[in-house]
Write a protein that holds these residues in place. Structure first.
Motif, mmCIF file in Angstrom:
data_model
loop_
_atom_site.group_PDB
_atom_site.id
_atom_site.type_symbol
_atom_site.label_atom_id
_atom_site.label_comp_id
_atom_site.label_asym_id
_atom_site.label_seq_id
_atom_site.Cartn_x
_atom_site.Cartn_y
_atom_site.Cartn_z
ATOM 1 N N GLN A 22 18.867 27.035 34.823
ATOM 2 C CA GLN A 22 19.834 28.106 35.058
ATOM 3 C C GLN A 22 21.240 27.758 34.547
ATOM 4 O O GLN A 22 21.981 28.633 34.102
ATOM 5 C CB GLN A 22 19.899 28.419 36.556
ATOM 6 C CG GLN A 22 18.640 29.088 37.096
ATOM 7 C CD GLN A 22 18.663 29.245 38.610
ATOM 8 O OE1 GLN A 22 19.458 28.610 39.304
ATOM 9 N NE2 GLN A 22 17.777 30.081 39.135
ATOM 10 N N MET A 23 21.595 26.469 34.600
ATOM 11 C CA MET A 23 22.952 26.048 34.254
ATOM 12 C C MET A 23 23.053 25.445 32.852
ATOM 13 O O MET A 23 24.126 24.967 32.464
ATOM 14 C CB MET A 23 23.444 25.019 35.286
ATOM 15 C CG MET A 23 23.449 25.508 36.720
ATOM 16 S SD MET A 23 24.733 26.733 37.018
ATOM 17 C CE MET A 23 26.181 25.679 37.059
ATOM 18 N N ARG A 24 21.989 25.481 32.099
ATOM 19 C CA ARG A 24 21.895 24.722 30.844
ATOM 20 C C ARG A 24 22.980 25.068 29.819
ATOM 21 O O ARG A 24 23.295 24.237 28.950
ATOM 22 C CB ARG A 24 20.515 24.928 30.229
ATOM 23 C CG ARG A 24 20.216 26.367 29.872
ATOM 24 C CD ARG A 24 18.741 26.608 29.609
ATOM 25 N NE ARG A 24 18.245 25.920 28.442
ATOM 26 C CZ ARG A 24 16.965 25.927 28.078
ATOM 27 N NH1 ARG A 24 16.053 26.565 28.811
ATOM 28 N NH2 ARG A 24 16.584 25.283 26.998
ATOM 29 N N ARG A 25 23.583 26.246 29.896
ATOM 30 C CA ARG A 25 24.610 26.652 28.930
ATOM 31 C C ARG A 25 25.980 26.828 29.581
ATOM 32 O O ARG A 25 26.898 27.368 28.959
ATOM 33 C CB ARG A 25 24.192 27.950 28.231
ATOM 34 C CG ARG A 25 22.921 27.787 27.407
ATOM 35 C CD ARG A 25 22.512 29.088 26.725
ATOM 36 N NE ARG A 25 21.272 28.913 25.980
ATOM 37 C CZ ARG A 25 20.060 29.072 26.502
ATOM 38 N NH1 ARG A 25 19.933 29.427 27.772
ATOM 39 N NH2 ARG A 25 18.976 28.882 25.769
ATOM 40 N N HIS A 26 26.125 26.382 30.815
ATOM 41 C CA HIS A 26 27.406 26.570 31.523
ATOM 42 C C HIS A 26 28.474 25.667 30.903
ATOM 43 O O HIS A 26 28.287 24.449 30.814
ATOM 44 C CB HIS A 26 27.243 26.241 33.007
ATOM 45 C CG HIS A 26 28.349 26.772 33.861
ATOM 46 N ND1 HIS A 26 29.641 26.318 33.762
ATOM 47 C CD2 HIS A 26 28.355 27.737 34.828
ATOM 48 C CE1 HIS A 26 30.399 26.949 34.626
ATOM 49 N NE2 HIS A 26 29.641 27.827 35.281
ATOM 50 N N PRO A 27 29.615 26.235 30.494
ATOM 51 C CA PRO A 27 30.639 25.417 29.826
ATOM 52 C C PRO A 27 31.333 24.414 30.739
ATOM 53 O O PRO A 27 31.963 23.468 30.254
ATOM 54 C CB PRO A 27 31.636 26.469 29.319
ATOM 55 C CG PRO A 27 31.449 27.646 30.234
ATOM 56 C CD PRO A 27 29.997 27.665 30.581
ATOM 57 N N GLY A 28 31.219 24.609 32.055
ATOM 58 C CA GLY A 28 31.888 23.701 32.977
ATOM 59 C C GLY A 28 31.054 22.518 33.410
ATOM 60 O O GLY A 28 31.489 21.699 34.229
#
Length: 227
Positions: free
Chosen positions: A92-98
């Motif tokens: 779910q978070m694989r592309r989160h910039p943070g």
């Protein structure tokens, strides 16, 4: 001893599958970050097997392949939006910039060690017709390789400041998780699952709770951080 299942997949075969996966993923994708780390670990295990570093090569191959298959199955399940709970935070978070690369790597290691390895030990025992205690040497040797690589992973992926600056949010966050503690807990979980193998309802409940707990830890590791 129970009748053994035939294991046809080799370590080289799962290495090729991980390399093929790497070729399809964007470089900064969180799954790609973990995949590169895990590929390096699997290649190291393969070299140790080829070099005779495992006294029981067949047991080592079986455990390593069953272990890798759990990860590859989770990746395939994500395409249908049905991954195990332990892998869900990373997908779910694989592309989160943070989220930093080191967080992606350790969240994947958390899912794979905390959940998949326990189930892989049980899978391997069924394939080999043995007890978990018979795989303890192989389990420990694979775990030692992971521990030795963890420090290098942290050094390679840790953006400044230095690890010793404990006020840094990333250092503080990652200090709450330990690969060695996770490995110890996994061995206990594997033994418990094996003891529950004739009680399928309890084994299923135990597995589901393990999956959820590891997923909770993974979500914590993937907390977005300020630049």
């Amino acid at each position: 001893m129970a009748q053994c299942e035939q294991l046809t997949t080799t370590v080289d075969a799962v290495v090729l599958r991980m390399r093929a996966l790497d070729a399809t993923l964007p470089e900064h994708d969180g799954v790609a970050v973990f995949n590169r780390v895990y590929l390096a670990v699997t290649e190291a295990v393969d070299r140790h097997i080829d070099g005779g570093r495992f006294p029981d090569a067949r047991a080592a191959i079986t455990l390593d392949v069953r272990f890798a298959e759990r990860y590859l199955a989770a990746v395939a399940a994500d395409e249908e939006r049905r991954p195990p709970a332990c892998w869900r935070p990373l997908f779910q978070m694989r592309r989160h910039p943070g989220v930093r690369p080191l967080q992606f790597a350790l969240a994947g290691i958390n899912a794979h060690i905390g959940h998949d390895l326990a189930l892989a030990v049980v899978d391997a025992c069924r394939s080999l017709g043995c007890e978990p205690v018979d795989l303890e040497d192989e389990f420990d040797r694979v775990g030692d390789l992971l521990v030795s690589l963890e420090e290098r992973i942290r050094e390679d992926l840790m953006p400044g400041p230095d690890l010793l600056q404990i006020a840094d949010p990333l250092t503080h966050l990652l200090g709450s998780w330990s690969l060695e503690r996770a490995r110890d807990a996994t061995w206990s979980a594997a033994r418990a699952l094996w003891a529950l193998r004739r009680l399928p309802d309890l084994a299923e409940e135990f597995t589901a709770r393990l999956d959820a707990a590891v997923g909770f830890a993974g979500r914590m590791l993937l907390t977005p951080l300020p630049d």
